[in-house]
Design an enzyme around this catalytic site. Structure first.
Site, PDB file in Angstrom:
ATOM      1  N   MET A 179      16.985   0.533  16.299  1.00  0.00           N
ATOM      2  CA  MET A 179      15.810   0.060  15.290  1.00  0.00           C
ATOM      3  C   MET A 179      15.915  -1.309  15.330  1.00  0.00           C
ATOM      4  O   MET A 179      16.878  -1.719  15.442  1.00  0.00           O
ATOM      5  CB  MET A 179      16.145   0.742  14.007  1.00  0.00           C
ATOM      6  CG  MET A 179      14.929   0.230  12.866  1.00  0.00           C
ATOM      7  SD  MET A 179      15.325   0.910  11.474  1.00  0.00           S
ATOM      8  CE  MET A 179      13.857   0.584  10.563  1.00  0.00           C
ATOM      9  N   ASP A 235       5.444  -1.179  10.182  1.00  0.00           N
ATOM     10  CA  ASP A 235       5.969  -0.452   9.027  1.00  0.00           C
ATOM     11  C   ASP A 235       4.815  -0.390   8.142  1.00  0.00           C
ATOM     12  O   ASP A 235       4.077  -1.357   7.687  1.00  0.00           O
ATOM     13  CB  ASP A 235       6.758  -1.142   8.002  1.00  0.00           C
ATOM     14  CG  ASP A 235       7.362  -0.084   6.784  1.00  0.00           C
ATOM     15  OD1 ASP A 235       8.187   0.530   6.939  1.00  0.00           O
ATOM     16  OD2 ASP A 235       6.635  -0.385   5.861  1.00  0.00           O
ATOM     17  N   TYR A 289      -1.109   3.064   2.125  1.00  0.00           N
ATOM     18  CA  TYR A 289      -1.540   1.822   2.499  1.00  0.00           C
ATOM     19  C   TYR A 289      -3.093   1.983   2.905  1.00  0.00           C
ATOM     20  O   TYR A 289      -3.570   0.820   2.923  1.00  0.00           O
ATOM     21  CB  TYR A 289      -0.804   0.942   3.586  1.00  0.00           C
ATOM     22  CG  TYR A 289       0.793   0.792   3.242  1.00  0.00           C
ATOM     23  CD1 TYR A 289       1.414   1.186   1.726  1.00  0.00           C
ATOM     24  CD2 TYR A 289       1.640   0.149   4.158  1.00  0.00           C
ATOM     25  CE1 TYR A 289       2.486   0.895   1.657  1.00  0.00           C
ATOM     26  CE2 TYR A 289       3.024   0.189   3.840  1.00  0.00           C
ATOM     27  CZ  TYR A 289       3.534   0.412   2.441  1.00  0.00           C
ATOM     28  OH  TYR A 289       4.801   0.073   2.169  1.00  0.00           O
ATOM     29  N   LYS A 298       4.990   6.567   6.275  1.00  0.00           N
ATOM     30  CA  LYS A 298       5.597   7.303   5.143  1.00  0.00           C
ATOM     31  C   LYS A 298       4.868   8.122   4.429  1.00  0.00           C
ATOM     32  O   LYS A 298       3.456   8.136   4.476  1.00  0.00           O
ATOM     33  CB  LYS A 298       5.746   6.134   3.950  1.00  0.00           C
ATOM     34  CG  LYS A 298       6.447   4.924   4.390  1.00  0.00           C
ATOM     35  CD  LYS A 298       6.877   3.970   3.682  1.00  0.00           C
ATOM     36  CE  LYS A 298       7.151   2.507   3.786  1.00  0.00           C
ATOM     37  NZ  LYS A 298       6.068   1.695   4.177  1.00  0.00           N
ATOM     38  N   HIS A 345       8.193   8.273   0.667  1.00  0.00           N
ATOM     39  CA  HIS A 345       8.092   7.065   0.081  1.00  0.00           C
ATOM     40  C   HIS A 345       8.457   6.628  -1.321  1.00  0.00           C
ATOM     41  O   HIS A 345       8.708   5.879  -1.692  1.00  0.00           O
ATOM     42  CB  HIS A 345       6.394   6.997   0.048  1.00  0.00           C
ATOM     43  CG  HIS A 345       5.813   5.603  -0.072  1.00  0.00           C
ATOM     44  ND1 HIS A 345       4.415   5.078   0.716  1.00  0.00           N
ATOM     45  CD2 HIS A 345       6.305   4.516  -0.475  1.00  0.00           C
ATOM     46  CE1 HIS A 345       4.281   3.855   0.413  1.00  0.00           C
ATOM     47  NE2 HIS A 345       5.603   3.294  -0.267  1.00  0.00           N
TER      48      HIS A 345
HETATM   49  P1  NAP Z   1       6.935  -9.716   1.236  1.00  0.00           P
HETATM   50  O1  NAP Z   1       6.917  -9.656   2.643  1.00  0.00           O
HETATM   51  O2  NAP Z   1       8.075  -9.981   0.557  1.00  0.00           O
HETATM   52  O3  NAP Z   1       5.941 -10.888   0.950  1.00  0.00           O
HETATM   53  C1  NAP Z   1       4.596 -11.146   1.507  1.00  0.00           C
HETATM   54  C2  NAP Z   1       4.167 -12.420   0.839  1.00  0.00           C
HETATM   55  O4  NAP Z   1       4.720 -13.627   1.652  1.00  0.00           O
HETATM   56  C3  NAP Z   1       2.640 -12.495   1.332  1.00  0.00           C
HETATM   57  O5  NAP Z   1       2.019 -13.052   0.371  1.00  0.00           O
HETATM   58  C4  NAP Z   1       2.503 -13.511   2.499  1.00  0.00           C
HETATM   59  O6  NAP Z   1       1.469 -14.430   2.562  1.00  0.00           O
HETATM   60  C5  NAP Z   1       3.735 -14.368   2.022  1.00  0.00           C
HETATM   61  N1  NAP Z   1       4.456 -15.090   3.394  1.00  0.00           N
HETATM   62  C6  NAP Z   1       4.968 -14.293   4.493  1.00  0.00           C
HETATM   63  N2  NAP Z   1       5.387 -15.072   5.137  1.00  0.00           N
HETATM   64  C7  NAP Z   1       5.467 -16.275   4.588  1.00  0.00           C
HETATM   65  C8  NAP Z   1       5.894 -17.755   5.299  1.00  0.00           C
HETATM   66  N3  NAP Z   1       6.405 -17.790   6.078  1.00  0.00           N
HETATM   67  N4  NAP Z   1       5.885 -18.542   4.312  1.00  0.00           N
HETATM   68  C9  NAP Z   1       5.331 -18.484   3.245  1.00  0.00           C
HETATM   69  N5  NAP Z   1       4.663 -17.220   2.498  1.00  0.00           N
HETATM   70  C10 NAP Z   1       4.795 -16.282   3.500  1.00  0.00           C
HETATM   71  O7  NAP Z   1       6.193  -8.462   0.629  1.00  0.00           O
HETATM   72  P2  NAP Z   1       5.713  -7.064   0.836  1.00  0.00           P
HETATM   73  O8  NAP Z   1       4.543  -7.019   1.729  1.00  0.00           O
HETATM   74  O9  NAP Z   1       5.698  -6.503  -0.344  1.00  0.00           O
HETATM   75  O10 NAP Z   1       6.922  -6.286   1.633  1.00  0.00           O
HETATM   76  C11 NAP Z   1       6.911  -6.332   3.240  1.00  0.00           C
HETATM   77  C12 NAP Z   1       6.944  -4.986   3.702  1.00  0.00           C
HETATM   78  O11 NAP Z   1       7.778  -3.976   2.811  1.00  0.00           O
HETATM   79  C13 NAP Z   1       5.540  -4.453   3.193  1.00  0.00           C
HETATM   80  O12 NAP Z   1       4.429  -5.020   4.075  1.00  0.00           O
HETATM   81  C14 NAP Z   1       5.562  -2.741   3.437  1.00  0.00           C
HETATM   82  O13 NAP Z   1       5.386  -2.652   4.711  1.00  0.00           O
HETATM   83  C15 NAP Z   1       7.030  -2.670   2.914  1.00  0.00           C
HETATM   84  N6  NAP Z   1       7.148  -2.288   1.374  1.00  0.00           N
HETATM   85  C16 NAP Z   1       7.483  -1.187   1.294  1.00  0.00           C
HETATM   86  C17 NAP Z   1       7.585  -0.490  -0.157  1.00  0.00           C
HETATM   87  C18 NAP Z   1       8.054   0.842  -0.357  1.00  0.00           C
HETATM   88  O14 NAP Z   1       7.669   1.259  -1.526  1.00  0.00           O
HETATM   89  N7  NAP Z   1       8.718   1.624   0.547  1.00  0.00           N
HETATM   90  C19 NAP Z   1       6.885  -1.353  -1.243  1.00  0.00           C
HETATM   91  C20 NAP Z   1       6.564  -2.749  -0.710  1.00  0.00           C
HETATM   92  C21 NAP Z   1       6.749  -3.223   0.396  1.00  0.00           C
HETATM   93  P3  NAP Z   1       0.370 -14.142   3.746  1.00  0.00           P
HETATM   94  O15 NAP Z   1       0.143 -12.932   3.834  1.00  0.00           O
HETATM   95  O16 NAP Z   1      -1.035 -15.084   3.075  1.00  0.00           O
HETATM   96  O17 NAP Z   1       1.124 -15.085   4.709  1.00  0.00           O
END
Ligand code: NAP
Length: 283
Positions: free
Chosen positions: A12, A43, A48, A73, A107
């Site tokens: 992975m 992912d 979603y 998921k 999930h």
């Molecule tokens: P995250 O990756 O912690 O944060 C995303 C945020 O950060 C967005 O607002 C993005 O804005 C910003 N960002 C990204 N790169 C950046 C950079 N280089 N500089 C500044 N800001 C930046 O949040 P997340 O989407 O919640 O988590 C990541 C992934 O985890 C999800 O997409 C999903 O696939 C998974 N997830 C799973 C669960 C679960 O229950 N299993 C829950 C939550 C998330 P922009 O998009 O405007 O750049």
């Protein structure tokens, strides 16, 4: 790209691209740009609402299927969970336009998790999911699932970031052969993560951004990260974390940011168990 080897031998990527909260109409472009930036782990989730858009981008992207690592998921199912889980998987597969996924995750730790897991075990045995795992499982739930079923989850995807580091959970998973995958690696920017003075200072020393320091800190702990961004410049920035290393002192300093608490919610909170466990998607 670096890889981790899961407990069933599947490789992975250590870093991937998450699409939570990317609206379906933006997802095809975002995934196309992510593939161009070099991401191979994608992912998504039935919940979603953007699996079809992910599938369109994969179909058009020209990356050979064997180079991709696609995760989706299973949402909480009504009873009989085993039958419903299989149907939910088939719908996901159709929406993605694939004949198998690389990782299928339960999930939420809610509903008839054992019935859902047995359906996932079958899907794995049939080659439809190369690996199966869970998300948002605390160690007690993980053990209960493990000892009452045949297949140990390959992955547990849990909230993990500098303010909630999951060190004990990580050690526990290692002992049982479960790979920790971080969701919300940036805490979605909460708690001033992107302007945190300690993380900014470390970044300045390496000529790197806070986002890169955080992702480096995760992958350096052998935690799989899946940052989300809708911006191509940030996608490129976020995948570029294999050309520098944090020192032991820097790792120790980041460890000091841990609050030991979720910035979102605790999956053991009975209010959330009732609320989230009652939600149905894609029925
Ligand atoms: P995250 O990756 O912690 O944060 C995303 C945020 O950060 C967005 O607002 C993005 O804005 C910003 N960002 C990204 N790169 C950046 C950079 N280089 N500089 C500044 N800001 C930046 O949040 P997340 O989407 O919640 O988590 C990541 C992934 O985890 C999800 O997409 C999903 O696939 C998974 N997830 C799973 C669960 C679960 O229950 N299993 C829950 C939550 C998330 P922009 O998009 O405007 O750049």
């Amino acid at each position: 790209m670096k890889y981790v080897t899961l407990n069933n031998g599947v490789q992975m990527p250590l870093l991937g691209f998450g699409v939570y909260q990317i609206p379906p109409e933006q997802t095809e472009r975002a995934v196309t740009e992510a593939l161009a930036a070099g991401y191979r782990l994608l992912d998504t989730a039935a919940a979603y609402g953007n699996e079809e858009a992910v599938g369109r981008a994969l179909a058009a992207g020209g990356v050979p299927r064997e180079e991709l690592f696609v995760t989706t998921k299973l949402w909480v199912q009504d009873r009989p969970a085993q039958d419903n889980a299989r149907r939910a998987f088939e719908r996901s597969l159709t929406r993605l336009g694939l004949d198998h996924v690389d990782l299928y995750l339960m999930h939420q730790p809610y509903g008839d998790v054992h019935g859902q897991w047995r359906a996932m075990e079958e899907l794995h045995r049939e080659g439809l999911a190369r690996a199966i795992g869970v998300a948002n499982f605390h160690p007690d739930r993980l053990v209960d699932l493990d000892i009452n079923n045949e297949i140990t989850p390959a992955v547990d995807q849990i909230e993990t970031h500098p303010f909630f580091q999951r060190t004990a959970d990580h050690a526990f998973m290692r002992e049982r052969g479960v790979q920790l995958q971080s969701w919300g690696g940036f805490a979605e920017g909460r708690n001033g993560l992107f302007s945190n003075p300690l993380l900014s200072g470390i970044g300045a020393r390496h000529g790197r951004s806070v986002a890169q320091v955080v992702l480096r800190w995760l992958v350096q702990r052998d935690i799989v990260a899946i940052p989300k961004s809708v911006r191509a410049d940030r996608m490129a920035e976020n995948i570029d974390v294999f050309g520098f290393e944090l020192t032991d002192d820097e790792m120790t300093a980041v460890a000091g940011l841990d609050t030991g608490a979720s910035l979102f919610f605790d999956h053991r909170d009975p209010v959330m168990a009732e609320r989230l466990g009652g939600v149905r998607v894609d029925t």
